[in-house]
Design a protein around this motif. Sequence first.
Motif, PDB file in Angstrom:
ATOM      1  N   THR A  14     -57.345  -4.201 -27.374  1.00  0.00           N
ATOM      2  CA  THR A  14     -55.886  -4.359 -27.353  1.00  0.00           C
ATOM      3  C   THR A  14     -55.246  -4.139 -28.716  1.00  0.00           C
ATOM      4  O   THR A  14     -54.026  -4.181 -28.827  1.00  0.00           O
ATOM      5  CB  THR A  14     -55.490  -5.755 -26.828  1.00  0.00           C
ATOM      6  OG1 THR A  14     -56.134  -6.750 -27.621  1.00  0.00           O
ATOM      7  CG2 THR A  14     -55.872  -5.919 -25.367  1.00  0.00           C
ATOM      8  N   LEU A 120     -51.984 -10.088 -27.239  1.00  0.00           N
ATOM      9  CA  LEU A 120     -51.833  -8.652 -27.005  1.00  0.00           C
ATOM     10  C   LEU A 120     -52.348  -8.329 -25.604  1.00  0.00           C
ATOM     11  O   LEU A 120     -53.481  -8.664 -25.265  1.00  0.00           O
ATOM     12  CB  LEU A 120     -52.633  -7.859 -28.039  1.00  0.00           C
ATOM     13  CG  LEU A 120     -52.037  -7.785 -29.445  1.00  0.00           C
ATOM     14  CD1 LEU A 120     -52.113  -9.118 -30.166  1.00  0.00           C
ATOM     15  CD2 LEU A 120     -52.728  -6.715 -30.258  1.00  0.00           C
ATOM     16  N   ALA A 121     -51.499  -7.708 -24.819  1.00  0.00           N
ATOM     17  CA  ALA A 121     -51.853  -7.349 -23.442  1.00  0.00           C
ATOM     18  C   ALA A 121     -52.710  -6.084 -23.434  1.00  0.00           C
ATOM     19  O   ALA A 121     -52.658  -5.280 -24.370  1.00  0.00           O
ATOM     20  CB  ALA A 121     -50.581  -7.129 -22.621  1.00  0.00           C
ATOM     21  N   PRO A 122     -53.491  -5.893 -22.378  1.00  0.00           N
ATOM     22  CA  PRO A 122     -54.255  -4.651 -22.239  1.00  0.00           C
ATOM     23  C   PRO A 122     -53.313  -3.437 -22.265  1.00  0.00           C
ATOM     24  O   PRO A 122     -52.243  -3.467 -21.653  1.00  0.00           O
ATOM     25  CB  PRO A 122     -54.918  -4.788 -20.869  1.00  0.00           C
ATOM     26  CG  PRO A 122     -54.958  -6.254 -20.611  1.00  0.00           C
ATOM     27  CD  PRO A 122     -53.722  -6.809 -21.264  1.00  0.00           C
ATOM     28  N   TRP A 123     -53.727  -2.414 -22.964  1.00  0.00           N
ATOM     29  CA  TRP A 123     -52.892  -1.220 -23.165  1.00  0.00           C
ATOM     30  C   TRP A 123     -53.786   0.001 -23.013  1.00  0.00           C
ATOM     31  O   TRP A 123     -54.568   0.324 -23.890  1.00  0.00           O
ATOM     32  CB  TRP A 123     -52.241  -1.308 -24.534  1.00  0.00           C
ATOM     33  CG  TRP A 123     -51.250  -0.259 -24.879  1.00  0.00           C
ATOM     34  CD1 TRP A 123     -50.721   0.698 -24.066  1.00  0.00           C
ATOM     35  CD2 TRP A 123     -50.658  -0.059 -26.159  1.00  0.00           C
ATOM     36  NE1 TRP A 123     -49.838   1.469 -24.745  1.00  0.00           N
ATOM     37  CE2 TRP A 123     -49.771   1.029 -26.043  1.00  0.00           C
ATOM     38  CE3 TRP A 123     -50.784  -0.692 -27.387  1.00  0.00           C
ATOM     39  CZ2 TRP A 123     -49.014   1.501 -27.115  1.00  0.00           C
ATOM     40  CZ3 TRP A 123     -50.040  -0.222 -28.449  1.00  0.00           C
ATOM     41  CH2 TRP A 123     -49.160   0.855 -28.312  1.00  0.00           C
ATOM     42  N   GLN A 124     -53.649   0.666 -21.884  1.00  0.00           N
ATOM     43  CA  GLN A 124     -54.512   1.801 -21.535  1.00  0.00           C
ATOM     44  C   GLN A 124     -54.523   2.880 -22.621  1.00  0.00           C
ATOM     45  O   GLN A 124     -55.564   3.463 -22.913  1.00  0.00           O
ATOM     46  CB  GLN A 124     -54.063   2.408 -20.202  1.00  0.00           C
ATOM     47  CG  GLN A 124     -54.908   3.580 -19.724  1.00  0.00           C
ATOM     48  CD  GLN A 124     -56.213   3.146 -19.080  1.00  0.00           C
ATOM     49  OE1 GLN A 124     -56.201   2.360 -18.159  1.00  0.00           O
ATOM     50  NE2 GLN A 124     -57.320   3.661 -19.565  1.00  0.00           N
ATOM     51  N   ASP A 125     -53.370   3.127 -23.247  1.00  0.00           N
ATOM     52  CA  ASP A 125     -53.259   4.216 -24.219  1.00  0.00           C
ATOM     53  C   ASP A 125     -54.149   4.030 -25.448  1.00  0.00           C
ATOM     54  O   ASP A 125     -54.512   5.016 -26.093  1.00  0.00           O
ATOM     55  CB  ASP A 125     -51.812   4.384 -24.683  1.00  0.00           C
ATOM     56  CG  ASP A 125     -50.902   4.929 -23.591  1.00  0.00           C
ATOM     57  OD1 ASP A 125     -51.417   5.347 -22.525  1.00  0.00           O
ATOM     58  OD2 ASP A 125     -49.677   4.928 -23.793  1.00  0.00           O
ATOM     59  N   PHE A 127     -56.964   1.793 -25.438  1.00  0.00           N
ATOM     60  CA  PHE A 127     -58.245   1.203 -25.058  1.00  0.00           C
ATOM     61  C   PHE A 127     -59.384   2.197 -25.242  1.00  0.00           C
ATOM     62  O   PHE A 127     -59.319   3.334 -24.786  1.00  0.00           O
ATOM     63  CB  PHE A 127     -58.221   0.727 -23.601  1.00  0.00           C
ATOM     64  CG  PHE A 127     -59.503   0.056 -23.190  1.00  0.00           C
ATOM     65  CD1 PHE A 127     -59.690  -1.292 -23.423  1.00  0.00           C
ATOM     66  CD2 PHE A 127     -60.533   0.774 -22.605  1.00  0.00           C
ATOM     67  CE1 PHE A 127     -60.876  -1.928 -23.069  1.00  0.00           C
ATOM     68  CE2 PHE A 127     -61.722   0.158 -22.246  1.00  0.00           C
ATOM     69  CZ  PHE A 127     -61.888  -1.198 -22.482  1.00  0.00           C
ATOM     70  N   HIS A 144     -57.915 -10.684 -19.899  1.00  0.00           N
ATOM     71  CA  HIS A 144     -56.575 -11.065 -20.375  1.00  0.00           C
ATOM     72  C   HIS A 144     -56.014 -12.239 -19.565  1.00  0.00           C
ATOM     73  O   HIS A 144     -55.473 -13.191 -20.134  1.00  0.00           O
ATOM     74  CB  HIS A 144     -55.635  -9.856 -20.299  1.00  0.00           C
ATOM     75  CG  HIS A 144     -54.246 -10.147 -20.744  1.00  0.00           C
ATOM     76  ND1 HIS A 144     -53.911 -10.333 -22.069  1.00  0.00           N
ATOM     77  CD2 HIS A 144     -53.098 -10.308 -20.044  1.00  0.00           C
ATOM     78  CE1 HIS A 144     -52.620 -10.583 -22.167  1.00  0.00           C
ATOM     79  NE2 HIS A 144     -52.110 -10.576 -20.952  1.00  0.00           N
ATOM     80  N   ASP A 160     -45.924 -12.991 -26.834  1.00  0.00           N
ATOM     81  CA  ASP A 160     -46.366 -11.663 -26.415  1.00  0.00           C
ATOM     82  C   ASP A 160     -45.966 -10.625 -27.456  1.00  0.00           C
ATOM     83  O   ASP A 160     -44.785 -10.496 -27.798  1.00  0.00           O
ATOM     84  CB  ASP A 160     -45.744 -11.282 -25.068  1.00  0.00           C
ATOM     85  CG  ASP A 160     -46.303 -12.107 -23.928  1.00  0.00           C
ATOM     86  OD1 ASP A 160     -47.535 -12.202 -23.826  1.00  0.00           O
ATOM     87  OD2 ASP A 160     -45.501 -12.651 -23.145  1.00  0.00           O
ATOM     88  N   PHE A 163     -45.924  -3.597 -26.995  1.00  0.00           N
ATOM     89  CA  PHE A 163     -46.603  -2.347 -27.296  1.00  0.00           C
ATOM     90  C   PHE A 163     -45.774  -1.610 -28.341  1.00  0.00           C
ATOM     91  O   PHE A 163     -44.555  -1.756 -28.401  1.00  0.00           O
ATOM     92  CB  PHE A 163     -46.737  -1.472 -26.045  1.00  0.00           C
ATOM     93  CG  PHE A 163     -47.599  -2.062 -24.961  1.00  0.00           C
ATOM     94  CD1 PHE A 163     -48.748  -2.771 -25.249  1.00  0.00           C
ATOM     95  CD2 PHE A 163     -47.261  -1.894 -23.633  1.00  0.00           C
ATOM     96  CE1 PHE A 163     -49.551  -3.305 -24.246  1.00  0.00           C
ATOM     97  CE2 PHE A 163     -48.053  -2.417 -22.613  1.00  0.00           C
ATOM     98  CZ  PHE A 163     -49.188  -3.119 -22.927  1.00  0.00           C
ATOM     99  N   ARG A 169     -45.657  -3.587 -34.422  1.00  0.00           N
ATOM    100  CA  ARG A 169     -46.306  -4.831 -33.987  1.00  0.00           C
ATOM    101  C   ARG A 169     -46.403  -5.833 -35.144  1.00  0.00           C
ATOM    102  O   ARG A 169     -46.153  -7.018 -34.965  1.00  0.00           O
ATOM    103  CB  ARG A 169     -47.693  -4.527 -33.402  1.00  0.00           C
ATOM    104  CG  ARG A 169     -47.603  -3.707 -32.118  1.00  0.00           C
ATOM    105  CD  ARG A 169     -48.957  -3.311 -31.597  1.00  0.00           C
ATOM    106  NE  ARG A 169     -49.114  -3.964 -30.293  1.00  0.00           N
ATOM    107  CZ  ARG A 169     -50.234  -3.998 -29.598  1.00  0.00           C
ATOM    108  NH1 ARG A 169     -51.336  -3.457 -30.080  1.00  0.00           N
ATOM    109  NH2 ARG A 169     -50.276  -4.596 -28.431  1.00  0.00           N
TER     110      ARG A 169
END
Length: 180
Positions: A14, A120-125, A127, A144, A160, A163, A169
Motif C-alpha cells: 500500500t 493506507l488502503a489497498p491500491w491496485q496501481d 501493488f 486491510h 485514511d 491515494f 500523501r
Amino acid sequence: MNPKKIVIAGGPGTGKTTIINALKKHNFLCYDEISRQITLQAREDGIEQLFLTEPLLFSEKLLEGRTKQFVDATKELEPVVFLDRGLPDVIAYMDYIGDHYPEHFVKACEDHQYDAIFILAPWQDIFTSDSERYESFEEAIEIHKHLLDSYKRFGYQLIDVPFGSVKTRIEFILESLNLQ
C-alpha cells in the motif's frame, strides 16, 4: 521526552515503506518495518516462509520487535516518531489467517498506545509482489479489513490517507499532525 508515536499502517503493497522512506528524507525519525528482517533471518535458518509455516512463532517475534520499537520510540528526543506498522497489525494478521494467539498479544496492544494511526488502503496501481511479500491483491484487501478491525478494537480513530503521489500523501500526513 515522550514523543508522539505515529503509525503508518496498511496491508501489503500500500506504500507504507515508501512513505516512511520519504519522511526520513524530510528528516523525521522513522522506525522501519521488521517483518522482512524476521523473514530473511528465517530463510537463513532454512525456513522459506516463517509466517506460513509457523505463524505463531513469527507473530511472537513481531510482537517482541514492535514492543521494543514502541519502548525505544518513547525514549527518543525528537517530538515525533513514525513507525512502519504497529502492534495491532500482529493481531490483524493472526485474525486474517484464523489462528489463535495468547492473551499477552492483546495486553501488549492495550499497554502500548500510539498517538495516531494513518491507514493506507489497498491500491491496485501500486501493488506489487516480491520474494518477501507473497500475498495477492485480493488477499491484501482482506488483510486491510482485519487491520481496520484490529485498530478499532483498541479504540483508535483511523486517519485514511488518500491515494496520490508520495508528496501528496506526505503532505496530508504532516498537515493532519500540524507539522507543516
